[in-house]
Design a protein around this motif. Structure first.
Motif, PDB file in Angstrom:
ATOM      1  N   HIS A   1       0.841  -1.202   0.000  1.00 39.73           N
ATOM      2  CA  HIS A   1       0.000   0.000   0.000  1.00 39.73           C
ATOM      3  C   HIS A   1       0.872   1.246   0.000  1.00 39.73           C
ATOM      4  O   HIS A   1       0.581   2.225  -0.720  1.00 39.73           O
ATOM      5  CB  HIS A   1      -0.932  -0.018   1.213  1.00 39.73           C
TER       6      HIS A   1
ATOM      7  N   THR B   1      -6.035   0.811  -5.268  1.00 40.76           N
ATOM      8  CA  THR B   1      -4.810   0.704  -4.467  1.00 40.76           C
ATOM      9  C   THR B   1      -4.860  -0.520  -3.569  1.00 40.76           C
ATOM     10  O   THR B   1      -3.902  -1.304  -3.489  1.00 40.76           O
ATOM     11  CB  THR B   1      -4.620   1.963  -3.612  1.00 40.76           C
ATOM     12  N   TRP B   2      -5.996  -0.718  -2.890  1.00 37.22           N
ATOM     13  CA  TRP B   2      -6.116  -1.840  -1.972  1.00 37.22           C
ATOM     14  C   TRP B   2      -6.217  -3.179  -2.721  1.00 37.22           C
ATOM     15  O   TRP B   2      -5.667  -4.192  -2.274  1.00 37.22           O
ATOM     16  CB  TRP B   2      -7.336  -1.655  -1.063  1.00 37.22           C
TER      17      TRP B   2
ATOM     18  N   SER C   1      -2.767  -4.037  -3.788  1.00 31.69           N
ATOM     19  CA  SER C   1      -2.011  -4.450  -2.596  1.00 31.69           C
ATOM     20  C   SER C   1      -2.338  -5.892  -2.225  1.00 31.69           C
ATOM     21  O   SER C   1      -1.444  -6.672  -1.858  1.00 31.69           O
ATOM     22  CB  SER C   1      -2.328  -3.516  -1.420  1.00 31.69           C
TER      23      SER C   1
ATOM     24  N   GLN D   1     -11.399  -5.068   6.343  1.00 28.09           N
ATOM     25  CA  GLN D   1     -12.549  -4.571   5.592  1.00 28.09           C
ATOM     26  C   GLN D   1     -13.707  -4.183   6.496  1.00 28.09           C
ATOM     27  O   GLN D   1     -14.592  -3.442   6.081  1.00 28.09           O
ATOM     28  CB  GLN D   1     -13.007  -5.630   4.588  1.00 28.09           C
TER      29      GLN D   1
ATOM     30  N   PHE E   1      -9.402   1.123   4.311  1.00 24.86           N
ATOM     31  CA  PHE E   1      -9.725  -0.132   3.644  1.00 24.86           C
ATOM     32  C   PHE E   1     -11.230  -0.395   3.692  1.00 24.86           C
ATOM     33  O   PHE E   1     -11.847  -0.824   2.708  1.00 24.86           O
ATOM     34  CB  PHE E   1      -8.958  -1.269   4.323  1.00 24.86           C
TER      35      PHE E   1
ATOM     36  N   GLY F   1     -12.971  -7.825  -1.356  1.00 27.57           N
ATOM     37  CA  GLY F   1     -11.528  -7.802  -1.125  1.00 27.57           C
ATOM     38  C   GLY F   1     -10.958  -9.196  -0.938  1.00 27.57           C
ATOM     39  O   GLY F   1      -9.896  -9.536  -1.487  1.00 27.57           O
TER      40      GLY F   1
END
Length: 333
Positions: free
Chosen positions: A23, A38-39, A42, A134, A151, A234
């Protein structure tokens, strides 16, 4: 802290550190701090790092599974020998012969399960870290409250990463989750399919182990189909990346190191023979200077004959001095 939490604590700490590191790298090169892309990236990079670290364990697992497949026909013979015999003497005899077979071949039924048991805490830690983050829960290491909140609020194409297919009313969540469930299920099915159809010898296909593998062919995709409906987006990115990695990793193993006697082994032998033939053809071409031509004894003789026919006859242009009669007789002698 309970026993499982104590065992997973160092693994979770490392997983969080890797996630936070990627990140930080992505935000350093211009990605948004709280962006869903971005997450997601990552998570993908975290999964790749973990899978690379587990390659030695995976290779060991493949070798152990291959040994078990190779001894499966012999194991079946022992089982057939004592089939229907329920007395104590027969059971002990079958057990002794089975253990003797394992000792002779250097195999152990638990050895193929051990690498999987080692991987399970790692995968469970991955799931726990991503699931807790999350939901906005603070981590146990570098994943602080600020990063957890980012997140938990991250979205990708308008779809919150913490929501699930069943628990969300957002249409984008259902579209993305549905597509990922299909990909997860298909990749898992193909991974198991190439194992059962390409990398098993005819003897193994006639053993009970093959029937178990065929059951997994249809059972494991159903597990991903069912669990994917309740996974947050996620976490699903982690599972999808892991499935694709497994599929590619297994493809390389089957292609380059197949089980002896399997269809993959025959295909590899055919590829190697074709490459050797091409190399021999190139060597012959470089030796003759003619692309793709190789000389045989017959063609060598033909080439020499053609060269003699086509070579121009040399004519002597020097003037010959007249020779007298007596001198000519002496030369002929």
């Amino acid at each position: 802290m309970n026993l499982i939490g104590t065992i997973l604590y160092p693994i979770r700490w490392i997983v969080e550190a890797i996630l936070v590191f990627w990140h930080w790298v992505l935000t350093s090169i211009g990605f948004s701090t709280g962006g869903g892309d971005t997450w997601v990236l990552s998570i993908v990079l975290l999964t790749i790092v973990v899978r690379v670290a587990l390659i030695p364990i995976f290779v060991r697992q493949i070798k152990n599974q291959r040994r078990m497949m190779e001894v499966a026909p012999q194991l079946k013979k022992i089982q057939d020998k004592y089939k229907g015999k329920k007395d104590q003497f027969s059971r002990e005899a079958m057990s002794r012969e089975t253990m003797a077979l394992y000792k002779e071949t250097g195999t152990n039924p638990l050895s193929s399960c051990l690498p999987l048991l080692i991987q399970m805490p790692v995968f469970f830690s991955l799931y726990t870290v991503l699931h807790n983050a999350q939901t906005g829960k603070v981590g146990i290491g570098l994943l602080n409250q600020h990063l957890s909140d980012l997140f938990a609020k991250a979205t990708l194409f308008g779809a919150p990463l913490h929501e699930t297919f069943l628990g969300s009313d957002v249409i984008n969540v259902k579209i993305i989750a549905g597509a990922m469930i299909v990909l997860m299920t298909a990749s898992q099915f193909y991974t198991q399919l190439q194992l059962t159809t390409k990398n098993m010898s005819p003897e193994t296909k006639a053993s009970p182990m093959y029937r178990q593998q065929r059951m997994l062919l249809y059972f494991l995709p159903l597990v991903f189909l069912y669990s994917g409906l309740s996974f947050p987006l996620g976490v699903m990115f982690y599972w999808l990346t892991s499935n694709i990695w497994t599929m590619g990793q297994q493809y390389m193993v089957i292609r380059n190191s197949p089980t002896p006697g399997s269809d993959a082994a025959l295909a590899r032998e055919a590829r190697l023979a074709k490459r050797q033939k091409e190399r021999d053809a190139r060597k012959g071409a470089s030796a003759t200077g003619t692309p793709g031509a190789t000389l045989t004894p017959a063609t060598e003789g033909a080439s020499a004959s053609v060269a003699e026919v086509e070579a121009p006859k040399r004519t002597n242009t020097q003037r010959t001095q007249p020779v007298g009669k007596n001198r000519s007789k002496k030369q002929n002698r």
